[in-house]
Each structure stands twice: as C-alpha cells, then as structure tokens.
Motif scaffolding. Structure first.
Motif, mmCIF file in Angstrom:
data_model
loop_
_atom_site.group_PDB
_atom_site.id
_atom_site.type_symbol
_atom_site.label_atom_id
_atom_site.label_comp_id
_atom_site.label_asym_id
_atom_site.label_seq_id
_atom_site.Cartn_x
_atom_site.Cartn_y
_atom_site.Cartn_z
ATOM 1 N N GLU A 300 0.839 -1.209 0.000
ATOM 2 C CA GLU A 300 0.000 0.000 0.000
ATOM 3 C C GLU A 300 0.873 1.257 0.000
ATOM 4 N N ASN A 301 0.628 2.163 -0.966
ATOM 5 C CA ASN A 301 1.385 3.421 -1.103
ATOM 6 C C ASN A 301 2.890 3.178 -1.202
ATOM 7 N N LEU A 302 3.269 2.100 -1.893
ATOM 8 C CA LEU A 302 4.677 1.775 -2.061
ATOM 9 C C LEU A 302 5.331 2.745 -3.040
ATOM 10 N N ASN A 303 6.570 3.112 -2.759
ATOM 11 C CA ASN A 303 7.317 4.015 -3.630
ATOM 12 C C ASN A 303 7.339 3.459 -5.058
ATOM 13 N N THR A 304 7.101 4.337 -6.028
ATOM 14 C CA THR A 304 7.008 3.910 -7.431
ATOM 15 C C THR A 304 8.331 3.406 -7.992
ATOM 16 N N THR A 305 9.445 3.646 -7.287
ATOM 17 C CA THR A 305 10.734 3.121 -7.760
ATOM 18 C C THR A 305 10.784 1.591 -7.665
ATOM 19 N N TYR A 306 9.902 1.029 -6.846
ATOM 20 C CA TYR A 306 9.823 -0.422 -6.746
ATOM 21 C C TYR A 306 8.721 -0.921 -7.683
ATOM 22 N N THR A 307 9.116 -1.680 -8.687
ATOM 23 C CA THR A 307 8.168 -2.198 -9.674
ATOM 24 C C THR A 307 7.535 -3.472 -9.128
ATOM 25 N N SER A 308 6.406 -3.300 -8.464
ATOM 26 C CA SER A 308 5.780 -4.439 -7.803
ATOM 27 C C SER A 308 5.250 -5.481 -8.793
ATOM 28 N N THR A 309 5.007 -5.058 -10.040
ATOM 29 C CA THR A 309 4.493 -6.013 -11.040
ATOM 30 C C THR A 309 5.537 -7.072 -11.396
ATOM 31 N N LYS A 310 6.807 -6.779 -11.112
ATOM 32 C CA LYS A 310 7.881 -7.736 -11.403
ATOM 33 C C LYS A 310 8.226 -8.606 -10.194
ATOM 34 N N GLY A 311 7.496 -8.396 -9.097
ATOM 35 C CA GLY A 311 7.791 -9.146 -7.887
ATOM 36 C C GLY A 311 6.894 -10.349 -7.703
ATOM 37 N N ILE A 312 7.224 -11.158 -6.718
ATOM 38 C CA ILE A 312 6.440 -12.352 -6.394
ATOM 39 C C ILE A 312 6.258 -12.435 -4.874
ATOM 40 N N ALA A 322 13.313 -9.102 -7.721
ATOM 41 C CA ALA A 322 14.689 -9.362 -8.154
ATOM 42 C C ALA A 322 15.000 -8.533 -9.394
ATOM 43 N N THR A 323 16.060 -7.738 -9.345
ATOM 44 C CA THR A 323 16.523 -6.944 -10.485
ATOM 45 C C THR A 323 17.995 -7.278 -10.728
ATOM 46 N N LYS A 326 20.037 -5.399 -7.855
ATOM 47 C CA LYS A 326 19.852 -5.691 -6.436
ATOM 48 C C LYS A 326 18.640 -6.595 -6.212
ATOM 49 N N LEU A 327 18.607 -7.136 -4.994
ATOM 50 C CA LEU A 327 17.499 -7.983 -4.562
ATOM 51 C C LEU A 327 16.728 -7.215 -3.500
ATOM 52 N N ILE A 328 15.421 -7.099 -3.666
ATOM 53 C CA ILE A 328 14.595 -6.297 -2.767
ATOM 54 C C ILE A 328 13.567 -7.198 -2.087
ATOM 55 N N TYR A 329 13.493 -7.078 -0.776
ATOM 56 C CA TYR A 329 12.479 -7.781 -0.001
ATOM 57 C C TYR A 329 11.606 -6.745 0.712
ATOM 58 N N ILE A 330 10.303 -6.919 0.622
ATOM 59 C CA ILE A 330 9.361 -6.095 1.367
ATOM 60 C C ILE A 330 8.629 -7.040 2.314
ATOM 61 N N LYS A 331 8.795 -6.819 3.629
ATOM 62 C CA LYS A 331 8.333 -7.793 4.611
ATOM 63 C C LYS A 331 7.556 -7.118 5.738
ATOM 64 N N THR A 332 6.952 -7.960 6.560
ATOM 65 C CA THR A 332 6.384 -7.470 7.813
ATOM 66 C C THR A 332 7.545 -7.172 8.760
ATOM 67 N N PRO A 333 7.369 -6.273 9.715
ATOM 68 C CA PRO A 333 8.487 -5.876 10.581
ATOM 69 C C PRO A 333 9.028 -6.985 11.471
ATOM 70 N N SER A 334 8.309 -8.096 11.603
ATOM 71 C CA SER A 334 8.796 -9.186 12.450
ATOM 72 C C SER A 334 9.985 -9.913 11.832
ATOM 73 N N HIS A 335 10.216 -9.715 10.538
ATOM 74 C CA HIS A 335 11.328 -10.393 9.843
ATOM 75 C C HIS A 335 12.592 -9.538 9.928
ATOM 76 N N ASN A 336 13.414 -9.823 10.921
ATOM 77 C CA ASN A 336 14.673 -9.099 11.087
ATOM 78 C C ASN A 336 15.673 -9.579 10.039
ATOM 79 N N PRO A 337 16.164 -8.693 9.152
ATOM 80 C CA PRO A 337 17.111 -9.122 8.111
ATOM 81 C C PRO A 337 18.362 -9.788 8.660
#
Length: 415
Positions: A300-312, A322-323, A326-337
């Motif tokens: 929701e209201n994700l920055n347009t620099t992230y192309t969500s249509t290419k994500g899974i 995956a680009t 770089k590799l981008i993960y968008i997660k719930t805050p409980s997932h500590n990298p």
C-alpha cells in the motif's frame, strides 16, 4: 446458582484455563516447541518454589496480562499472547494457593519468545562488542593485523567467530541453574530471597555469561578452532562450566536468603474470583481476535521506484523483487534481516546505521562463499523511515498504521 459457582470456583477456574489452552492449541504448541524444557521447568519451579506472600499479586498480574493482551490484540503478536497464557497459569496458581515465586516468574519472562526476539535483535551488536574486547586483549600478544566486525586477520589468515559464540542457549541454561540453586537454597534455609537479592543474582549471572563467552572467543582464536566441530563445542561447554557454573556454586554459599515466610492473609472467594474472571475474559476475547487473518497491506502506497508487477509473493508476509542490480524484499516488521541472513549462512562483518537522504537506515556488510554483499534496510511507516522496531510498533499500536520493512541487497555498494 451463585452458591454453586462459589462452591466449585476452583474447579471452574481450572477448567476455564484448560479451555483457553485448547482454543489456543496451535499457539501453545508453537511456544512449547521453541522452549519446551525452559518453560516447563519454570512452571514446575513456580509450583515447587512458590511461597506465601502478604503482597497482593492479583492486580499486578492482572495489569501485566492486560498490557500483553492489548498489544497482542492490536498487533496480532502470538508470542505475547502465549506469554499471557503462561502468566495466567501462574495467576491461577497464586489465586488458589496464595503462593508466588519471583525466581520462577523471572525465568518464565526470560524463556518467552519476547526475550528471545529481543536478544536476537541484539546478537550482532553483542558479538561485535565481545570480539572487539578480545581484539584489545590479544593484539599485544599475537599478530592480529586488524579486526572487521567478527573477522580477525592473523598472519594474513581470516578467522571468523560464529553466531553461537553469543551464548543465548548457554545464557538460558545458566539461568535455569541459577534459578534451581536459589530455590534449593530457599528450601534448605526455610527462608526466602527478597526481590532485590533475586535481581542482583540475575545481574551476576548475566555478567558471568558475558565473561564466559569472552574467554570462549579467546580460547577459540588461540587454538584456531572457529568452525563448528567437537572441539569447538567442547571449548564452549568447558568455558560455561568454569566461568559460569563454578562461580555460581561458589557465590551461592555466601548468598543467603534472609526473609522469613509470611503467612498469606485469608481472601474471600468473591475477591479472588473477580480478577480471575477479568483475566480470563480478556484472554478469551484476544484468543478469538488473534485467530483472524491479519491484512498486512505491504504494498500500500509503495514508492514507485519499486516495480511491484515484477515481484512475487514468497509468503503472505514476504514480497520479493529481483533486479539485475539488487534484490529487494518487502516484509512485515517481524522479519529481522540480520536473523534471516545469518540463518541462510551469511556471516555479518559490519553492521551500523547510516544516512540516506537525511534519513537513518541500517547497513550491513556480510559474506558468504568468499563473496561480499551489501544490505540496506529500514522500517517504513507513513512515508517515513525508521531504524527502531520498537518505535514503529508503538506507532502501529497507537494509530494502527501499516508498517513494512524494506531490505535492499547488492553485490556492490549502493550508497
């Protein structure tokens, strides 16, 4: 009907607790899977080491359960709900017997997933601090060229200290030993420790745990045994015995309880029943709420620099893009990298907070299969970046705003 309730109030209370545990069977099973021995030992210790006290614990326990369940209700935090269920068992035992064990109560808190999560978020900082202390100690005795996080460079060879050297498992084992010694001493002396003495002893145990792990790292470096094998685990066990267990056995001889047992004041059934009923009602309401599917609204209201249509969607809590760069993960805050990366075999070399567009974000340099990776991550809430999980969860708790964690990782530096 009223007389029937008061006549069988103890049986009704126990059956209600069992019903609550049955409703939350999956949460209880998950909580016990993580710390079965520690939690079971703590509850047994609570029953064996419980003492009568004139201090009314009904409302402090009720307040703590209310706080935990309020957070669980708003954030759907199952670990806190499980802790509230464990405390409700202690609450019921106290209400029926007027006996309470502060030693076992602290054990229950420290064996909860809440403390484990808190410890996990500090693992990198703890390990790096211990390693730097070892570096300052050994640099004048052996040819250490430099230190990078948990990597020691000695005679052009790199030695990496593994995650196990932080000693969470040893810390919990030491806690159980200390709790057992305190309870045994109370029963031998027929007296009890006051709260100040218990907290002082806990502080000593934490200090001894740090000392144990400090010398463990020193020995591992001196014998050049940082890979997990029989010698590695034997060194850890020996350091635990010599620097934590033996000092505890020595100190307990001079650490004597001095508080006489106080006979509990009689309490009417009506007074005892009221806080129990309130606690069980709160637990029941939260139990049904926490079973509902939570909508995370990660995109929701994700920055347009992230192309969500290419994500899974990896799971309903993790979205992956995956680009080539770089590799981008968008997660719930409980997932500590940090936990996710180390759990997948990456070794953290450096971890710090940096600036990006006048906002603070977290930076981690890590290594796997002799290749280095650069990871940047932050929490995002209301269009702002945060590095503190506590801060964003507090915002979500009060204003119910969606929170997400964004993690960008690359083979080259992005900033």
């Amino acid at each position: 009907m009223k007389s029937f309730l008061f006549q069988y109030q103890n049986a009704i209370a126990i059956l209600t607790l069992l019903l609550l545990l049955g409703i939350n069977f999956d949460i209880v099973r998950s909580g016990l899977d993580r710390n079965l021995f520690g939690i079971s030992f703590s509850i047994v210790l609570f029953i064996i080491g419980g003492r009568k006290t004139s201090f009314n614990m009904n409302y402090p326990l009720l307040g703590l359960i209310l706080l935990l369940e309020f957070i669980s209700y708003r954030l759907h935090t199952k670990s806190l709900h499980f802790l509230a269920l464990a405390l409700s068992a202690c609450f019921l035992f106290y209400s029926l017997t007027r006996k309470f064990s502060f030693i076992a109560f602290i054990c229950i808190l420290l064996f909860s997933s809440l403390f484990t999560t808190f410890f996990d978020y500090l693992t990198v900082e703890i390990k790096q601090t211990l390693c730097y202390g070892v570096y300052l100690t050994l640099k004048n005795f052996i040819p250490i060229t430099k230190i990078e996080g948990v990597n020691f460079y000695i005679d052009n060879a790199k030695i990496t200290i593994d995650t196990a050297c932080m000693g969470l498992s040893m810390f919990k084992t030491g806690l159980l030993v200390g709790a057992f010694l305190l309870t045994l001493e109370e029963r031998k002396q027929h007296k009890y420790y006051n709260v100040k003495q218990i907290f002082l002893f806990c502080f000593v145990m934490i200090l001894l745990n740090l000392i144990s792990n400090y010398f463990r790292i020193i020995v591992l470096i001196l014998v050049d045994c940082t890979e997990e094998n029989t010698l590695h685990h034997s060194i850890g066990l020996l350091c635990f015995v010599f620097y934590q267990i033996i000092p505890l056995l020595f100190l307990i001889r001079f650490f004597k309880p001095n508080q006489e047992e106080i006979a509990g004041r009689p309490t009417s059934g009506k007074f005892a029943l009221f806080p129990i009923a309130i606690a069980f009602l709160i637990l029941l309401v939260t139990s049904f709420e926490i079973k509902k599917e939570l909508k995370h609204n990660l995109l929701e209201n994700l920055n347009t620099t992230y192309t969500s249509t290419k994500g899974i969607w990896v799971t309903n809590e993790v979205f992956k893009i995956a680009t080539p760069e770089k590799l981008i993960y968008i997660k719930t805050p409980s997932h500590n990298p940090l936990i996710c990366w180390t759990g997948n075999g990456y070794k953290v070399i450096e971890s710090k907070v940096i600036q990006k567009n006048n906002e603070e974000i977290c930076f981690v340099r890590m290594e796997k299969n002799q290749a280095q990776y650069y990871s940047y991550w932050w929490y995002e809430c209301g269009g702002k970046k945060y590095t503190s999980l506590v801060e964003v969860l507090f915002i979500k708790l009060l204003y119910n705003k969606p929170v997400r964690l964004i993690n960008e990782t690359s083979r080259t530096k992005l900033l």
